[in-house]
Write an enzyme that holds these catalytic residues in place. Sequence first.
Site, mmCIF file in Angstrom:
data_model
loop_
_atom_site.group_PDB
_atom_site.id
_atom_site.type_symbol
_atom_site.label_atom_id
_atom_site.label_comp_id
_atom_site.label_asym_id
_atom_site.label_seq_id
_atom_site.Cartn_x
_atom_site.Cartn_y
_atom_site.Cartn_z
ATOM 1 N N HIS A 22 -1.819 -8.932 1.888
ATOM 2 C CA HIS A 22 -1.535 -7.650 2.576
ATOM 3 C C HIS A 22 -2.696 -7.370 3.543
ATOM 4 C CE1 HIS A 22 0.180 -3.831 3.372
ATOM 5 N NE2 HIS A 22 -0.194 -3.150 2.294
ATOM 6 N N SER A 39 0.834 -1.222 0.000
ATOM 7 C CA SER A 39 0.000 0.000 0.000
ATOM 8 C C SER A 39 0.863 1.265 0.000
ATOM 9 C CB SER A 39 -0.976 0.005 1.177
ATOM 10 O OG SER A 39 -0.312 -0.241 2.398
ATOM 11 N N ASP A 67 -2.282 -8.354 11.542
ATOM 12 C CA ASP A 67 -3.626 -8.801 11.152
ATOM 13 C C ASP A 67 -4.141 -9.978 11.974
ATOM 14 O OD1 ASP A 67 -3.853 -6.912 9.060
ATOM 15 O OD2 ASP A 67 -2.503 -8.130 7.857
HETATM 16 N N1 CMX Z 1 1.497 -19.575 5.881
HETATM 17 C C1 CMX Z 1 1.980 -20.464 4.992
HETATM 18 N N2 CMX Z 1 3.050 -20.261 4.220
HETATM 19 C C2 CMX Z 1 3.687 -19.093 4.379
HETATM 20 C C3 CMX Z 1 3.276 -18.132 5.324
HETATM 21 C C4 CMX Z 1 2.127 -18.411 6.077
HETATM 22 N N3 CMX Z 1 1.624 -17.521 6.946
HETATM 23 N N4 CMX Z 1 4.114 -17.076 5.248
HETATM 24 C C5 CMX Z 1 5.020 -17.372 4.292
HETATM 25 N N5 CMX Z 1 4.758 -18.585 3.765
HETATM 26 C C6 CMX Z 1 5.438 -19.236 2.647
HETATM 27 C C7 CMX Z 1 5.350 -18.355 1.412
HETATM 28 O O1 CMX Z 1 4.094 -18.505 0.761
HETATM 29 C C8 CMX Z 1 6.516 -18.821 0.610
HETATM 30 O O2 CMX Z 1 6.148 -20.044 -0.008
HETATM 31 P P1 CMX Z 1 6.734 -20.458 -1.453
HETATM 32 O O3 CMX Z 1 8.202 -20.629 -1.256
HETATM 33 O O4 CMX Z 1 6.008 -21.711 -1.790
HETATM 34 O O5 CMX Z 1 6.420 -19.320 -2.377
HETATM 35 C C9 CMX Z 1 7.552 -19.147 1.678
HETATM 36 O O6 CMX Z 1 6.815 -19.325 2.902
HETATM 37 C C10 CMX Z 1 8.567 -18.047 1.900
HETATM 38 O O7 CMX Z 1 7.877 -16.834 2.143
HETATM 39 P P2 CMX Z 1 8.524 -15.687 3.056
HETATM 40 O O8 CMX Z 1 9.782 -15.230 2.405
HETATM 41 O O9 CMX Z 1 8.608 -16.125 4.470
HETATM 42 O O10 CMX Z 1 7.398 -14.567 3.025
HETATM 43 P P3 CMX Z 1 7.169 -13.462 1.898
HETATM 44 O O11 CMX Z 1 8.044 -12.312 2.195
HETATM 45 O O12 CMX Z 1 7.257 -14.044 0.529
HETATM 46 O O13 CMX Z 1 5.628 -13.093 2.156
HETATM 47 C C11 CMX Z 1 3.739 -12.626 3.494
HETATM 48 C C12 CMX Z 1 5.236 -12.370 3.293
HETATM 49 C C13 CMX Z 1 3.235 -11.702 4.597
HETATM 50 C C14 CMX Z 1 3.000 -12.289 2.186
HETATM 51 C C15 CMX Z 1 3.535 -14.113 3.884
HETATM 52 O O14 CMX Z 1 4.164 -14.367 5.127
HETATM 53 C C16 CMX Z 1 2.075 -14.521 3.963
HETATM 54 O O15 CMX Z 1 1.497 -14.880 2.930
HETATM 55 N N6 CMX Z 1 1.429 -14.459 5.181
HETATM 56 C C17 CMX Z 1 0.027 -14.743 5.345
HETATM 57 C C18 CMX Z 1 -0.812 -13.567 4.885
HETATM 58 C C19 CMX Z 1 -0.685 -12.406 5.844
HETATM 59 O O16 CMX Z 1 -0.812 -12.530 7.056
HETATM 60 N N7 CMX Z 1 -0.477 -11.196 5.283
HETATM 61 C C20 CMX Z 1 -0.465 -9.956 6.072
HETATM 62 C C21 CMX Z 1 0.930 -9.350 6.252
HETATM 63 C C22 CMX Z 1 0.833 -8.048 6.996
HETATM 64 C C23 CMX Z 1 0.134 -7.017 6.157
HETATM 65 O O17 CMX Z 1 0.689 -6.623 5.121
HETATM 66 O O18 CMX Z 1 -0.984 -6.654 6.500
#
Ligand code: CMX
Length: 445
Positions: free
Chosen positions: A276, A246, A378
């Site tokens: 997000h 955002s 969140d």
């Molecule tokens: N559940 C399951 N798998 C997850 C995870 C979770 N909560 N968080 C990360 N992973 C996975 C990723 O999908 C990624 O998988 P692949 O290798 O298959 O693509 C792997 O772990 C590595 O990801 P990462 O480097 O740890 O995390 P990113 O920087 O790529 O993504 C985020 C960050 C927040 C998008 C991710 O942790 C996520 O999807 N979380 C759940 C959704 C969420 O809570 N979002 C809100 C974030 C805060 C906000 O912006 O409001």
Amino acid sequence: MAKVAEKMTLKEKLFEKIQAHRPRTAKLNKEFGSVLIDQVTIAQAIGGARGIRSLVTDISYLDPEEGIRFRGKTIPETFAALPKVPGSEYPFVEGFFYFLMTGDVPTMEQTLAVVEDFKSRAQIPQYVFDVLRAMPRDTHPMTMFSAAILAMQRESNFAKRYAEGMTKMEYWDPMYEDACNLMAKLPAIGAYIYRIKYKSDTPIAPDPKLDLGGNFAHMMGIGKPYDDVARMYFILHSDHESGNVSAHTGHLVASALSDAYYAYSAAINGLAGPLHGLANQEVLGWCQGVFNKLGGKLPTEEELKKFLWDTLNSGQVIPGYGHAVLRKTDPRYVSQMEFCLKHLPDYPLFKLVNLIYKVAPGVLMEHGKAKNPWPNVDAQSGVIQWYYGVVEYDFYTVLFGIGRALGVLTNITWDRALGYAIERPKSVTTDMLEKWAAEGGRKLS
Ligand code: CMX
């Protein structure tokens, strides 16, 4: 004669800060422009530019271990420093806006001046309500929120002044005016969407006696301490440095000299993504799913583990867990947890969220993918909303969006003040990546 500092308006104070800051940016750019601060790997180019230091902001900084600092202050320090609304536990959102804009903690008098200034800007044009009313009622509230902001673009001071002709040094002024005009209106737009969509079309008019947080609670139709929930919520969600979707979208769109309405509507569209801001809605949906499957009772740790694994095994993420930068429990999560411990310690949904906090990190570590197995903002926010009667959880991201405006609008005002360039990173092709991979890296120089 120069005005004494305490008597300056926010805008005068901001201009003083801008004038003091401009030489720093100009010197860095001119004398040290070729100093290296980072390098980029193939994984970063493919993986969402993760970790590349290529954005500048002084509004907030996110340390992976410590979490967010607003203008150098942690969340507890921020709450402690700012003037509080009489009879409330939390500060004026307007005082926080002053703090984000200038980096100075305002006095009560300076805070109240912003409260009054925002009131004078809060009137929403009738056509905005007409636009919202013309939309099907099952439209997602984030779509309605974004559309309402975009509809107001015709009000932009920046767009008018740009068309008339102004110098670059003046850009910050109409951007600041747009930022304040928009910020003053967003709570009422959010509450209006809530009331027409979920409360049988019964919008509540603002109360001119109240501050931004108090008025939001009033327009939502929810009594105390929801006013403090609103203040806490908006401040906690305001800013998380510049690279999140955002904030970055707002910065990117405004860098084309699109005005605050275009930029913030776009930022809202990014916030609406489930990875997000929409994660807060997803968390509540997930928790309600657990309760539904167990007939309303709390799961045991073993049952919860199974639910978490089922989610992961079906290819979904655990909403509210993980973060692109943070590597520990989000202090915004902790701050809301402390609120819950004080106000709703025995609430079943809070107990479930606490149980998830106990179990999910271990499951995510065992799963072995997420770099950060800890909860983000969140994971906790929906519990508080649900407790105070906001059970329509697809609305939660609108609350995030009202708060996030504080940071994005401050950032784009400073972007124009410091003359940040139109954003335009360079792309490469897969062929190029393969060639550089075979050569052990791109030859620089
Ligand atoms: N559940 C399951 N798998 C997850 C995870 C979770 N909560 N968080 C990360 N992973 C996975 C990723 O999908 C990624 O998988 P692949 O290798 O298959 O693509 C792997 O772990 C590595 O990801 P990462 O480097 O740890 O995390 P990113 O920087 O790529 O993504 C985020 C960050 C927040 C998008 C991710 O942790 C996520 O999807 N979380 C759940 C959704 C969420 O809570 N979002 C809100 C974030 C805060 C906000 O912006 O409001």
